[in-house]
Scaffold this motif. Structure first.
Motif, PDB file in Angstrom:
ATOM      1  N   THR A  49       0.834  -1.189   0.000  1.00  0.00           N
ATOM      2  CA  THR A  49       0.000   0.000   0.000  1.00  0.00           C
ATOM      3  C   THR A  49       0.876   1.248   0.000  1.00  0.00           C
ATOM      4  OG1 THR A  49      -0.122   0.208   2.411  1.00  0.00           O
ATOM      5  CG2 THR A  49      -1.687  -1.289   1.355  1.00  0.00           C
ATOM      6  N   ALA A  50       0.268   2.402   0.301  1.00  0.00           N
ATOM      7  CA  ALA A  50       0.995   3.670   0.424  1.00  0.00           C
ATOM      8  C   ALA A  50       0.175   4.607   1.292  1.00  0.00           C
ATOM      9  CB  ALA A  50       1.246   4.297  -0.946  1.00  0.00           C
ATOM     10  N   GLY A  55      -6.903   6.248   1.549  1.00  0.00           N
ATOM     11  CA  GLY A  55      -7.620   5.256   0.766  1.00  0.00           C
ATOM     12  C   GLY A  55      -6.812   4.050   0.364  1.00  0.00           C
ATOM     13  N   HIS A  56      -5.532   4.245   0.039  1.00  0.00           N
ATOM     14  CA  HIS A  56      -4.711   3.122  -0.425  1.00  0.00           C
ATOM     15  C   HIS A  56      -4.479   2.117   0.697  1.00  0.00           C
ATOM     16  CE1 HIS A  56      -4.011   5.471  -4.034  1.00  0.00           C
ATOM     17  NE2 HIS A  56      -3.664   6.481  -3.270  1.00  0.00           N
ATOM     18  N   THR A 149      -1.816  -1.437  -4.202  1.00  0.00           N
ATOM     19  CA  THR A 149      -2.946  -0.502  -4.168  1.00  0.00           C
ATOM     20  C   THR A 149      -2.495   0.926  -4.484  1.00  0.00           C
ATOM     21  OG1 THR A 149      -2.754   0.099  -1.805  1.00  0.00           O
ATOM     22  CG2 THR A 149      -4.004  -1.908  -2.361  1.00  0.00           C
ATOM     23  N   TYR A 150      -1.262   1.095  -5.009  1.00  0.00           N
ATOM     24  CA  TYR A 150      -0.768   2.447  -5.304  1.00  0.00           C
ATOM     25  C   TYR A 150      -0.019   2.448  -6.634  1.00  0.00           C
ATOM     26  CZ  TYR A 150       1.127   7.094  -4.689  1.00  0.00           C
ATOM     27  OH  TYR A 150       1.425   8.431  -4.864  1.00  0.00           O
ATOM     28  N   PRO A 151      -0.235   3.456  -7.487  1.00  0.00           N
ATOM     29  CA  PRO A 151       0.303   3.430  -8.858  1.00  0.00           C
ATOM     30  C   PRO A 151       1.813   3.282  -8.972  1.00  0.00           C
ATOM     31  CG  PRO A 151      -1.352   5.152  -8.652  1.00  0.00           C
ATOM     32  CD  PRO A 151      -1.122   4.621  -7.266  1.00  0.00           C
ATOM     33  N   VAL A 171      -1.045  -8.264  -9.059  1.00  0.00           N
ATOM     34  CA  VAL A 171      -2.377  -7.701  -9.288  1.00  0.00           C
ATOM     35  C   VAL A 171      -2.404  -6.268  -8.766  1.00  0.00           C
ATOM     36  CG1 VAL A 171      -4.840  -7.883  -8.762  1.00  0.00           C
ATOM     37  CG2 VAL A 171      -3.477  -9.959  -9.090  1.00  0.00           C
ATOM     38  N   ALA A 172      -3.020  -5.371  -9.521  1.00  0.00           N
ATOM     39  CA  ALA A 172      -3.266  -4.002  -9.061  1.00  0.00           C
ATOM     40  C   ALA A 172      -4.720  -3.867  -8.664  1.00  0.00           C
ATOM     41  CB  ALA A 172      -2.919  -2.995 -10.156  1.00  0.00           C
TER      42      ALA A 172
END
Length: 410
Positions: A49-50, A55-56, A149-151, A171-172
């Motif tokens: 995550t980040a 949200g992430h 969960t983060y670009p 997986v994203a």
């Protein structure tokens, strides 16, 4: 406009310089604590995550619950910090500053990175300079599947996958309805999105994609009666209640939004998250307004959503998913420049949210809703398999079989 361009270019240069520093230190070995191998044959899912907003992390934690409830192991780590503590600090600091002071520079960066060549360059640069650090984490923990969960974390994982360095599927998980090209890394195995419109955007950017029921915290999955929620929170039973949120950081013009909502006659609840300075400022500004209630960080968001007649916010992805799970009408107002506006556009097209463009339009919308709550229809989530199930299926079969729904997990 010129100043925004200068700021955007300056930020890009800072990122490049940090990447150069990272490249010079590529041989540095960062220790990662080992974990015990699961003994019961369950899968191990590494979730990166980040802490850029809330949200992430919320998406990662919600997925962790689903994975563990299915009898498997989930490890949640701050992927941006693993990638580069200095880059993590820069991104969080700049983003917070943009939200508070330089919204146009955020829009400029969003536009720049929307260009395919720029997005590809950013992915390659992040992956080349920092990807090896995520590789070290994966080699130490040995998960069966890696989720981002983060670009920027997704970019680094895509780089590793494309070069054959990372053996396990990647997986994203993309909670935003407006899928920006930088969210997509063509080399990873799968992107999970919340809607068909989102899937079209991800496919356009070159990604393998499936629509999934993205996870939210368990508290949002249980039905609560509005009258009971209001009683538990000590709120009035009769009035139309509008809930205003700005995410964990209290982002956006919450003061302006509060002013318009209060003028509409709605009972107004404002949640500023961890932004205590904003909370204190709003408490002072609206001290004379008996129908305005200001909160900071709260653990009662599920009850607040159950008590409210609508939620107003600036287009945050996870907040929208939580509101949809609670069947709470969503109103987007003055969304964050760049990704917030894009997300609002897609949600409006999908008829999942209302987006009044002016304060007067917002007031009129809420006045109408006070008279007839049916004028703000409750949003719905598209029917789709749970994200956790699709990920676990990918760990034991091919993407084509997952897409065809041919595998049933025990």
């Amino acid at each position: 406009m010129m100043m925004s361009f200068v700021v955007a270019v300056g930020l890009f240069v800072c990122v490049v310089l940090l990447c150069v520093v990272g490249m010079l230190w590529r041989q540095r070995k960062d220790a990662v604590p080992a974990i015990k191998e699961p003994s019961n044959g369950s899968y191990c899912v590494l979730i990166l995550t980040a802490a850029v907003g809330g949200g992430h992390v919320a998406a990662g934690r919600a997925l962790q619950v689903d994975i563990e409830q299915a009898g498997h192991q989930a490890i949640v780590r701050d992927g941006m910090h693993d990638l580069s503590p200095s880059l993590d600090w820069l991104v969080r600091t700049v983003y917070a500053s943009q939200l508070k002071h330089r919204s146009q520079s955020a829009a400029m960066i969003f536009w720049l990175t929307s260009q395919p060549a720029v997005a590809a360059a950013v992915r390659a640069l992040i992956g080349f300079c920092y990807g090896y650090r995520l590789l070290q984490v994966a080699q130490q923990l040995q998960p069966d599947i890696v989720v981002s969960t983060y670009p920027l974390v997704t970019s680094a994982l895509g780089y590793l996958r494309r070069r054959g360095k990372l053996a396990m599927p990647v997986v994203a998980l993309i909670p935003d309805y407006g899928v920006h090209p930088l969210w997509v890394a063509p080399a990873i195995d799968l992107h999970l999105v919340a809607s068909r419109l989102s899937a079209q955007l991800a496919e356009r950017a070159g990604g393998q994609v499936l629509v999934a029921r993205l996870p939210v915290a368990p508290a949002y999955r249980s039905a609560l009666v509005r009258a009971e929620a209001r009683q538990l929170l000590g709120l009035p039973h009769e009035p139309f209640i509008a809930l205003i949120v700005g995410g964990a950081w209290g982002a956006g013009d919450l003061e302006g939004m509060t002013r318009h909502v209060a003028r509409s006659g709605a009972y107004t609840i404002v949640v500023t998250g961890h932004n205590l300075a904003l909370r204190d400022q709003l408490v002072t500004r609206f001290a004379a307004e008996s129908n305005v209630h200001i909160l900071g960080w709260t653990e009662e968001m599920r009850r607040l959503m159950a008590a409210a007649d609508c939620i107003l916010q600036n287009a945050g992805g996870m907040t929208c998913l939580e509101a949809m799970e609670a069947r709470l009408p969503i109103v987007l107002f003055d969304p964050i420049r760049g990704h917030g506006e894009f997300n609002a556009t897609i949600m409006e097209q999908a008829r999942l949210a209302s987006w009044p463009r002016t304060g007067a339009a917002l007031e009129a919308l809420l006045r109408s809703a006070r008279l007839d709550k049916r004028s703000l229809p409750a949003p719905h989530r598209e029917a789709a398999p749970a994200a956790a199930m699709l990920m676990l299926a990918l760990a034991q079969t091919s993407l084509s079989e997952v897409a065809q729904g041919s595998l049933t997990l025990a």
